[in-house]
Design a protein around this motif. Sequence first.
Motif, short mmCIF file in Angstrom:
data_model
loop_
_atom_site.label_atom_id
_atom_site.label_comp_id
_atom_site.label_asym_id
_atom_site.label_seq_id
_atom_site.Cartn_x
_atom_site.Cartn_y
_atom_site.Cartn_z
N GLY A 44 -12.46 52.81 -87.49
CA GLY A 44 -11.97 51.48 -87.80
C GLY A 44 -11.00 50.99 -86.74
N PRO A 45 -10.67 49.71 -86.76
CA PRO A 45 -9.71 49.17 -85.79
C PRO A 45 -8.32 49.73 -86.00
N GLU A 46 -7.61 49.93 -84.90
CA GLU A 46 -6.23 50.41 -84.94
C GLU A 46 -5.36 49.42 -84.18
N TRP A 47 -4.30 48.93 -84.83
CA TRP A 47 -3.35 48.11 -84.12
C TRP A 47 -2.61 49.00 -83.13
N VAL A 48 -2.50 48.52 -81.90
CA VAL A 48 -1.88 49.31 -80.84
C VAL A 48 -0.43 48.86 -80.62
N SER A 49 -0.26 47.59 -80.32
CA SER A 49 1.07 47.06 -80.07
C SER A 49 1.05 45.55 -80.27
N THR A 50 2.17 45.02 -80.75
CA THR A 50 2.25 43.62 -81.13
C THR A 50 3.52 43.01 -80.56
N ILE A 51 3.41 41.78 -80.08
CA ILE A 51 4.55 41.12 -79.45
C ILE A 51 4.75 39.74 -80.07
N ASN A 52 6.00 39.39 -80.33
CA ASN A 52 6.22 38.09 -80.96
C ASN A 52 6.25 36.97 -79.93
N SER A 53 6.43 35.76 -80.40
CA SER A 53 6.32 34.60 -79.52
C SER A 53 7.39 34.57 -78.44
N SER A 54 8.50 35.25 -78.70
CA SER A 54 9.61 35.27 -77.73
C SER A 54 9.52 36.42 -76.73
N GLY A 55 8.51 37.25 -76.89
CA GLY A 55 8.34 38.38 -75.97
C GLY A 55 8.97 39.67 -76.43
N VAL A 56 9.33 39.74 -77.71
CA VAL A 56 9.91 40.97 -78.26
C VAL A 56 8.80 41.78 -78.91
N ARG A 57 8.75 43.03 -78.55
CA ARG A 57 7.76 43.92 -79.17
C ARG A 57 8.17 44.19 -80.61
N ILE A 58 7.27 43.96 -81.55
CA ILE A 58 7.60 44.13 -82.96
C ILE A 58 6.84 45.26 -83.61
N PHE A 59 5.88 45.82 -82.89
CA PHE A 59 5.14 46.95 -83.43
C PHE A 59 4.54 47.75 -82.28
N THR A 60 4.64 49.06 -82.41
CA THR A 60 3.94 49.96 -81.52
C THR A 60 3.46 51.14 -82.35
N ALA A 61 2.20 51.44 -82.24
CA ALA A 61 1.64 52.56 -83.00
C ALA A 61 2.25 53.87 -82.51
N ASP A 62 2.39 54.79 -83.44
CA ASP A 62 2.98 56.09 -83.08
C ASP A 62 2.19 56.79 -82.00
N PHE A 63 0.88 56.59 -82.00
CA PHE A 63 0.05 57.33 -81.06
C PHE A 63 0.19 56.83 -79.62
N VAL A 64 0.88 55.72 -79.40
CA VAL A 64 1.06 55.24 -78.02
C VAL A 64 2.52 55.10 -77.60
N LYS A 65 3.42 55.40 -78.49
CA LYS A 65 4.84 55.25 -78.16
C LYS A 65 5.20 56.05 -76.93
N GLY A 66 5.92 55.37 -76.03
CA GLY A 66 6.35 56.01 -74.80
C GLY A 66 5.30 55.97 -73.71
N ARG A 67 4.09 55.55 -74.02
CA ARG A 67 3.02 55.51 -73.02
C ARG A 67 2.55 54.10 -72.71
N PHE A 68 2.50 53.23 -73.73
CA PHE A 68 1.97 51.87 -73.55
C PHE A 68 3.11 50.86 -73.69
N THR A 69 3.03 49.81 -72.89
CA THR A 69 4.03 48.75 -72.95
C THR A 69 3.34 47.40 -73.01
N ILE A 70 3.70 46.61 -74.00
CA ILE A 70 3.14 45.27 -74.14
C ILE A 70 4.14 44.26 -73.57
N SER A 71 3.63 43.21 -72.97
CA SER A 71 4.48 42.14 -72.45
C SER A 71 3.69 40.84 -72.48
N ARG A 72 4.40 39.74 -72.32
CA ARG A 72 3.70 38.45 -72.30
C ARG A 72 4.40 37.52 -71.32
#
Length: 123
Positions: A44-72
């Motif tokens: 099934g689909p897994e949410w990886v990382s989520t960023i709010n409208s201001s550019g603040v990361r609001i969610f990162t899955a445990d399986f990618v913490k420290g490895r993936f970085t979201i930005s906008r």
Amino acid sequence: EVQLVESGGGTVQPGGSLTLACAASGFTFDNYIITWVRQAPGKGPEWVSTINSSGVRIFTADFVKGRFTISRDNTKNTVSLQMNSLEPEDTALYYCARVSEWLGPNRRRIDYRGQGTQVTVSS
């Protein structure tokens, strides 16, 4: 018309890096939360990382913490996902999506998504 177009996928060796990009159009980009989601074959689909409208990361899955970085970049209507230390388990179709409802990690919904870009991690 709302459009989300991903790019940057490919095949890398374990330990390698990739940067995915999502280009958005057809809506007021800086009004929306954007998320990256992945789906591996048979899963099934897994949410990886989520960023709010201001550019603040609001969610990162445990399986990618420290490895993936979201930005906008709201000036370019783009969201990026920098992925480091990739593992074979990260192999999946990655897509970006517009979040229509966010009340926390346990109550969230998307309304539009892109076609996705394939990431394969293999030696």
